[in-house]
Every structure is written in C-alpha cells, then in structure tokens.
Design a protein around this motif. Structure first.
Motif, PDB file in Angstrom:
ATOM      1  N   THR A 124      56.292 -23.836  -4.350  1.00 16.41           N
ATOM      2  CA  THR A 124      55.070 -24.266  -5.032  1.00 16.41           C
ATOM      3  C   THR A 124      55.268 -24.323  -6.540  1.00 16.41           C
ATOM      4  O   THR A 124      54.697 -25.167  -7.231  1.00 16.41           O
ATOM      5  CB  THR A 124      53.929 -23.287  -4.712  1.00 16.41           C
ATOM      6  OG1 THR A 124      53.937 -23.017  -3.326  1.00 16.41           O
ATOM      7  CG2 THR A 124      52.597 -23.858  -5.102  1.00 16.41           C
ATOM      8  N   TYR A 156      55.940 -29.494  -6.158  1.00 17.74           N
ATOM      9  CA  TYR A 156      54.522 -29.131  -6.013  1.00 17.74           C
ATOM     10  C   TYR A 156      53.912 -28.706  -7.348  1.00 17.74           C
ATOM     11  O   TYR A 156      52.719 -28.831  -7.550  1.00 17.74           O
ATOM     12  CB  TYR A 156      54.358 -28.041  -4.961  1.00 17.74           C
ATOM     13  CG  TYR A 156      54.796 -28.515  -3.607  1.00 17.74           C
ATOM     14  CD1 TYR A 156      53.983 -29.361  -2.872  1.00 17.74           C
ATOM     15  CD2 TYR A 156      56.042 -28.176  -3.095  1.00 17.74           C
ATOM     16  CE1 TYR A 156      54.386 -29.845  -1.651  1.00 17.74           C
ATOM     17  CE2 TYR A 156      56.459 -28.651  -1.878  1.00 17.74           C
ATOM     18  CZ  TYR A 156      55.629 -29.498  -1.151  1.00 17.74           C
ATOM     19  OH  TYR A 156      56.025 -29.985   0.055  1.00 17.74           O
ATOM     20  N   ILE A 171      44.772 -16.826   2.475  1.00 17.18           N
ATOM     21  CA  ILE A 171      45.251 -18.112   2.985  1.00 17.18           C
ATOM     22  C   ILE A 171      45.818 -17.875   4.373  1.00 17.18           C
ATOM     23  O   ILE A 171      46.767 -17.113   4.524  1.00 17.18           O
ATOM     24  CB  ILE A 171      46.398 -18.716   2.158  1.00 17.18           C
ATOM     25  CG1 ILE A 171      46.322 -18.310   0.689  1.00 17.18           C
ATOM     26  CG2 ILE A 171      46.448 -20.207   2.315  1.00 17.18           C
ATOM     27  CD1 ILE A 171      47.554 -18.740  -0.064  1.00 17.18           C
ATOM     28  N   GLU A 225      50.808 -26.692  -0.372  1.00 14.73           N
ATOM     29  CA  GLU A 225      49.473 -27.250  -0.635  1.00 14.73           C
ATOM     30  C   GLU A 225      48.401 -26.202  -0.387  1.00 14.73           C
ATOM     31  O   GLU A 225      47.399 -26.143  -1.103  1.00 14.73           O
ATOM     32  CB  GLU A 225      49.209 -28.454   0.271  1.00 14.73           C
ATOM     33  CG  GLU A 225      50.026 -29.679  -0.051  1.00 14.73           C
ATOM     34  CD  GLU A 225      51.298 -29.748   0.775  1.00 14.73           C
ATOM     35  OE1 GLU A 225      51.802 -28.689   1.194  1.00 14.73           O
ATOM     36  OE2 GLU A 225      51.790 -30.868   0.988  1.00 14.73           O
ATOM     37  N   ALA A 226      48.633 -25.372   0.651  1.00  7.79           N
ATOM     38  CA  ALA A 226      47.651 -24.337   0.964  1.00  7.79           C
ATOM     39  C   ALA A 226      47.586 -23.307  -0.160  1.00  7.79           C
ATOM     40  O   ALA A 226      46.504 -22.840  -0.534  1.00  7.79           O
ATOM     41  CB  ALA A 226      48.007 -23.660   2.283  1.00  7.79           C
ATOM     42  N   HIS A 277      45.706 -24.807  -2.900  1.00  8.40           N
ATOM     43  CA  HIS A 277      44.275 -24.775  -2.586  1.00  8.40           C
ATOM     44  C   HIS A 277      43.699 -23.384  -2.851  1.00  8.40           C
ATOM     45  O   HIS A 277      42.619 -23.242  -3.437  1.00  8.40           O
ATOM     46  CB  HIS A 277      44.053 -25.172  -1.121  1.00  8.40           C
ATOM     47  CG  HIS A 277      42.612 -25.193  -0.731  1.00  8.40           C
ATOM     48  ND1 HIS A 277      42.133 -24.566   0.383  1.00  8.40           N
ATOM     49  CD2 HIS A 277      41.545 -25.723  -1.351  1.00  8.40           C
ATOM     50  CE1 HIS A 277      40.823 -24.720   0.438  1.00  8.40           C
ATOM     51  NE2 HIS A 277      40.446 -25.426  -0.601  1.00  8.40           N
ATOM     52  N   ALA A 278      44.456 -22.370  -2.438  1.00  9.25           N
ATOM     53  CA  ALA A 278      44.004 -20.996  -2.690  1.00  9.25           C
ATOM     54  C   ALA A 278      43.891 -20.747  -4.187  1.00  9.25           C
ATOM     55  O   ALA A 278      42.953 -20.092  -4.657  1.00  9.25           O
ATOM     56  CB  ALA A 278      44.987 -20.016  -2.075  1.00  9.25           C
ATOM     57  N   MET A 312      43.292 -22.987  -6.482  1.00 13.76           N
ATOM     58  CA  MET A 312      42.109 -23.672  -7.023  1.00 13.76           C
ATOM     59  C   MET A 312      40.831 -22.934  -6.637  1.00 13.76           C
ATOM     60  O   MET A 312      39.874 -22.891  -7.410  1.00 13.76           O
ATOM     61  CB  MET A 312      42.078 -25.114  -6.518  1.00 13.76           C
ATOM     62  CG  MET A 312      43.176 -25.967  -7.137  1.00 13.76           C
ATOM     63  SD  MET A 312      43.479 -27.468  -6.225  1.00 13.76           S
ATOM     64  CE  MET A 312      42.092 -28.442  -6.733  1.00 13.76           C
ATOM     65  N   THR A 313      40.835 -22.349  -5.444  1.00 11.40           N
ATOM     66  CA  THR A 313      39.685 -21.539  -5.033  1.00 11.40           C
ATOM     67  C   THR A 313      39.507 -20.360  -5.981  1.00 11.40           C
ATOM     68  O   THR A 313      38.387 -20.020  -6.383  1.00 11.40           O
ATOM     69  CB  THR A 313      39.901 -21.021  -3.599  1.00 11.40           C
ATOM     70  OG1 THR A 313      40.336 -22.104  -2.790  1.00 11.40           O
ATOM     71  CG2 THR A 313      38.624 -20.440  -3.038  1.00 11.40           C
ATOM     72  N   ASP A 342      38.022 -21.516  -9.159  1.00 13.38           N
ATOM     73  CA  ASP A 342      36.576 -21.697  -9.024  1.00 13.38           C
ATOM     74  C   ASP A 342      35.858 -20.357  -9.102  1.00 13.38           C
ATOM     75  O   ASP A 342      34.796 -20.234  -9.702  1.00 13.38           O
ATOM     76  CB  ASP A 342      36.256 -22.376  -7.698  1.00 13.38           C
ATOM     77  CG  ASP A 342      36.634 -23.847  -7.724  1.00 13.38           C
ATOM     78  OD1 ASP A 342      36.850 -24.362  -8.839  1.00 13.38           O
ATOM     79  OD2 ASP A 342      36.735 -24.463  -6.653  1.00 13.38           O
TER      80      ASP A 342
END
Lengths: 204, 131
Positions: A48, A53, A133, A141-142, A145-146, A148-149, A152
C-alpha cells in the motif's frame, strides 16, 4: 458556521473555515503510521505504501520507526500472546492523539488461527481500535479505505464539548494496562473497560 | 557650505545584527509558546511510566549497559591494528618514499617490523586460519 452560508460564500470566492476544521484538516492529512508489521498483512501494508497504491496521496507515507513520532498503529497480522504485551506497550508509548487500525481477520478476532493456544483473539481486547478491516489478508484498496474512514473519523472530532476525543479529555488515560503471562495465558484476558464482555452485552 | 550636505542617519554598525537576533528569537518563541498554550488549554499532556521510558522498541530494558566484553576479543584488536592502522601509515609512506631521508626510512621500517612481528605471531597462533 452554517453549511449553506459557507457554500454561498465560496461561490463568491470567499473561503470560510473554523479553527476546529483547520486543526482537523491538518491532522487528518498527516497521519504518520508506526513501522510495525506482524504477519502476512504487513506485506499488503508495505504494498500500500509503494508506488502502485501510493499511500502518500493521503499524507501517510512517513512510517516512523519510533512510537514517539507515530500517530497511527496498523496492527497488521496475527497477534500472538507472546507479542501482545509488546504491542500494548508500543501503543502506550505513542503520543496522543493516536489511532489504531486492526488490519485483517487475525487482528480483529484471531482469524483462522483463532483456536490456537498462542493466538490473541483480537487486539481490541487490550487497546481501543478505531477502524477494523476484514479480509485475509485485506487488499491494499481495503487498507486505503480504512485509512479514509479514519480520516473521516478525525475530521468529525470536536475540540470542545462532552463528545471530544480521548486525547483532549484530561481525566481519560493515555496508557492502557499491559497484560502479563500467567498460568493460563495472558492476565487479564481482556481489558474490561474497553472490551465489553459479550455475554453481559447480550444480557443487557 | 557644509550645512547644505544631506545628513546620513546615524546607525550603529551592529544594528542589523541585533534586529536579526531579535527576529530569530521571536521566530522560535512563537511556535513554542503556541504549543505551550495549546497543551495548557486544549490538549493536556499525559505522561506515564511507559510513555516516559527510555527504551522504545516494545520490550522492557533489562540489565546494565556497562557490560564486560570477553577478553578473547583482544585478538581482533591486534589483527585490526596490523591490517588497518598499518595501511593508514603505509599509504603516506609509499607516497613520500622517494623524498625520504635514510633515517626516516629506517624509522618506518622499524615500525613495519614491529607490525610484521605481530602478524607472524598471530599467524602462528592460528588466528588467520578460517574455521
């Protein structure tokens, strides 16, 4: 500040923000993870960060080898009972505000090794986890995503009020008790303050 | 006639340095004081026993830093002296060889002899055999 007013102002070329938003904007875009891998998930974590990535797009490319400089602990892999005290100790040595991503089935629950006598059934028994996750291992990608979560979550944190995060509250601890080896594995088996007993949750 | 000349403002030659010095101190003091205010009013410092521990690799430090080294390491010290220190002195010796007087040459050869003696001794001791 009202959101509609802000959009209206931005249409006229006026950018308005609050101190809280500025603070969170800075924090969410400079989350530095700890250089810390436990098992095969760590390979996905490394992937990542590499060019394909490119976690650097999110301001998190600076993996710090010292917990003193890290904001985020990515628990990537199986936490054995032998390793768990060290993981908690590393978490304790990180400065506030600090976050934890439990990456993969093992870090969440022990995963395929759940029945092993030497495997901890989820790191959230000892330290508070912000993002879980699923996956074995999760794809890069996961992890993104984690991440970005988590971003947030950071931008939703308030500077004042009762709902402000732990690091802004004077009374809440920054360190969590490190488990020790007893006769039957780690003692205590979980930190009851952050890991509720599932039976008691069911009973209400 | 002298009265009509423009008068230059009197400026101490060190004035610029003083201004820069003050600017440098203020430049450092502002972020530090902001951080102090931030910690005092918003984000409280939370020191702890483990957080303040010196060693930071997850393990607890144990034992003393002042440990004794095995005496057998003296062989490494001697061989290091022969090969490394000798090379350091041989290089300038070789570079200045043609311009050296006889006395300087003899002194250098004595130095070499001492080290070669050490090499022969180490060789007899079996230090140089790969095992």
């Amino acid at each position: 500040m009202d959101q509609d007013l802000k959009t209206e102002l931005s249409k006229h070329g006026i950018f308005a923000t609050s101190f809280e938003e500025l603070y969170n904007w800075g924090r969410r875009n400079s989350v530095w993870p700890l250089t810390f891998g436990l098992a095969c998930c760590a390979i996905e974590m490394i992937a990542t960060t590499m060019a394909r990535y490119d976690l650097a797009r999110f301001g998190a490319e600076v993996f710090r080898p010292s917990p003193r400089q890290a904001d985020l602990m990515i628990v990537s892999g199986t936490v054995t009972k032998k390793m768990a005290p060290q993981v908690v100790r590393l978490y304790n040595q990180m400065p506030e505000p600090k976050y934890v991503i439990a990456m993969g089935a093992c870090a969440i629950s022990g995963g395929p090794f759940r029945d092993g006598y030497n495997v901890l059934k989820g790191i959230d028994r000892y330290i508070p986890v912000d993002v879980h996750i699923p996956g074995c291992p999760p794809r890069p990608e996961a992890l993104i995503h984690a991440f970005m979560t988590l971003q947030d979550k950071i931008s939703g944190q308030h500077l004042t009020g009762e709902s402000r995060p732990r690091h802004l509250q004077r009374d809440l601890p920054s360190e969590f008790p490190v488990p020790e080896f007893g006769e039957h594995g780690l003692e205590p088996a979980q930190n009851n303050e952050i890991f509720p007993n599932p039976l008691k949750v069911l009973q209400g | 006639m002298g009265k009509n000349l423009p008068i230059a403002p009197v400026e101490h030659p060190w004035a610029t340095i003083v201004v820069l010095l003050v600017a440098a101190v203020v430049f450092g003091a502002i972020p530090l004081s902001l951080a102090w205010l931030w910690a005092k009013f918003v984000s409280p410092a939370k020191p702890g026993l483990q957080k303040n521990a010196t060693y930071e690799c997850g393990l607890e430090a144990k034992g003393d830093a002042w440990v004794r080294l095995d005496v057998s390491y003296y062989l490494y010290a001697i061989v290091f002296l022969i090969f490394d220190v000798e090379a350091v002195f041989l290089l300038p010796f070789a570079a200045a060889f043609s311009g050296l007087s006889l006395a300087a040459c003899l002194a250098m050869l004595v130095f070499l002899l001492l080290l070669v003696e050490g090499l022969v001794w180490a060789c007899q001791k079996g230090v140089l055999t790969w095992s």
